[in-house]
Design an enzyme around this catalytic site. Structure first.
Site, PDB file in Angstrom:
ATOM      1  CG  HIS A 136      -5.063  53.322 -41.709  1.00 37.57           C
ATOM      2  ND1 HIS A 136      -5.674  52.621 -40.711  1.00 37.57           N
ATOM      3  CD2 HIS A 136      -5.964  54.254 -42.106  1.00 37.57           C
ATOM      4  CE1 HIS A 136      -6.883  53.112 -40.492  1.00 37.57           C
ATOM      5  NE2 HIS A 136      -7.089  54.097 -41.340  1.00 37.57           N
TER       6      HIS A 136
ATOM      7  NE  ARG B 154     -11.333  51.880 -38.402  1.00 37.57           N
ATOM      8  CZ  ARG B 154     -11.104  53.062 -38.985  1.00 37.57           C
ATOM      9  NH1 ARG B 154     -10.538  53.116 -40.174  1.00 37.57           N
ATOM     10  NH2 ARG B 154     -11.425  54.178 -38.364  1.00 37.57           N
TER      11      ARG B 154
HETATM   12  C1  GLV Z   1      -9.335  56.647 -40.768  1.00 41.16           C
HETATM   13  O1  GLV Z   1      -9.289  55.491 -40.994  1.00 41.16           O
HETATM   14  C2  GLV Z   1     -10.457  57.313 -40.182  1.00 41.16           C
HETATM   15  O2  GLV Z   1     -11.365  56.654 -39.660  1.00 41.16           O
HETATM   16  O3  GLV Z   1     -10.466  58.550 -40.249  1.00 41.16           O
END
Ligand code: GLV
Length: 307
Positions: free
Chosen positions: A270, A222
């Site tokens: 991401h 994160r």
């Molecule tokens: C992505 O970051 C997830 O937590 O699936």
């Protein structure tokens, strides 16, 4: 009995369609079109709207639309005793393993250097003598699959977690000192941790300064694991030499953010391992069935631990 998808920042139409296809006749609802809220007994959430949980009196369990549950656990309206699960299937782990293996190789073989050579029509033949040593922060399912993929490429793997326990093939570390020792040992340091109060800001100036000159930091956990301001000065000092970042404190990464222009930061949006609709839908249905049978949801987490 109805299942609610509450993930306003995601494209949930395809998920709803897939759930309906897999379980025709099931009562699937998508926020904000949620109908009579007291009928909802199971919810799939991602960045759910504020106050949602206090409006669902019949909710028996909730699951994250992904591997991370930080967005659910930090919700002040989450009932303390509500079971929380996650949808983390094998493809989520194998996609993560593919990403980390690819990025480790990109750094180790210096593919950005070859791209510069190509632009300059320069034939610069070289290959490193030894494989990189990789350190994985976190030893959950994704990290384990990543470790196996790296080991298949003859790459020595170290791991760090709370317990210091991990696969026999991985050299494990634990504790604050263990993390610094691992960071000082490896050529590539990868963050695969869940975000908890204990792991927020874990990649800070002190840890970065312990890394080998020219080493690579990969963050696929994160954004909040990394103290972003500390990374810029650490890169200036050459430790690490490169950062490959998939997650950011603010997503999408704002246009004005200094990371975009930095020559030694590679950004991906991401996408290292994002929820796959079909896999998530199958797991969600299985989880819902389990909850209706009085069992815990799939991938139930321990709220106090945070994962
Ligand atoms: C992505 O970051 C997830 O937590 O699936």
């Amino acid at each position: 009995m109805a299942l609610l998808i509450a993930a306003p920042t995601r494209d949930t139409d395809e998920l709803a369609e897939t759930l309906n296809r897999l379980e025709p006749g099931a009562d699937i609802r998508v926020w904000p079109d949620a109908g009579e809220l007291s009928e909802i007994d199971f919810a799939i959430c991602w960045k759910q709207p504020e106050g949602l949980f206090s409006r669902l009196p019949g909710l028996k369990a909730v699951t994250s639309l992904g591997a991370g549950v930080d967005g659910i656990l930090k919700d002040p309206d989450l009932p303390r005793d509500l079971p929380v699960g996650r949808l983390a299937g094998p493809r989520l782990a194998s996609n993560m393993a593919a990403y980390v293996t690819a990025m480790t190789t990109l750094h180790w073989r210096d593919f950005p250097g070859f791209m510069k050579d190509q632009a300059a029509r320069r034939w610069n033949q070289w290959a490193p003598e030894h494989p990189p040593v990789v350190g994985l922060m976190g030893m959950g399912e994704m990290a384990r699959m990543t470790a196996s993929a790296l080991e298949a490429l003859d790459t020595p793997v170290h791991g760090w977690n709370r317990s210091g326990k991990g696969p026999d093939t991985v050299t494990m570390h634990s504790g604050d000192r263990g993390l610094v020792e691992m960071a000082a040992t490896v050529d590539v340091l990868v963050c695969l941790l869940p975000l908890t109060d204990q792991t927020r800001g874990i990649i800070h100036a002190g840890l970065l300064a312990a890394m080998k000159p020219g080493a690579c930091l990969i963050n696929t956990g994160r954004g909040e694991h990394l103290v972003e301001a500390d990374l810029l000065s650490a890169l200036d000092a050459g430790r690490p030499g490169r950062a490959i970042l998939d997650v950011f404190s603010t997503e999408p990464l704002p246009e004005s953010h200094p990371f975009w222009q930095h020559p030694r930061i590679l950004i991906t949006p991401h996408c290292a391992s994002i929820t796959l609709t079909e896999e998530a839908a199958r797991l969600a249905l299985e989880s819902w069935r389990r909850v209706q049978a009085g069992k815990p949801p799939l991938g139930q987490v321990e709220p106090d631990r945070g994962y």
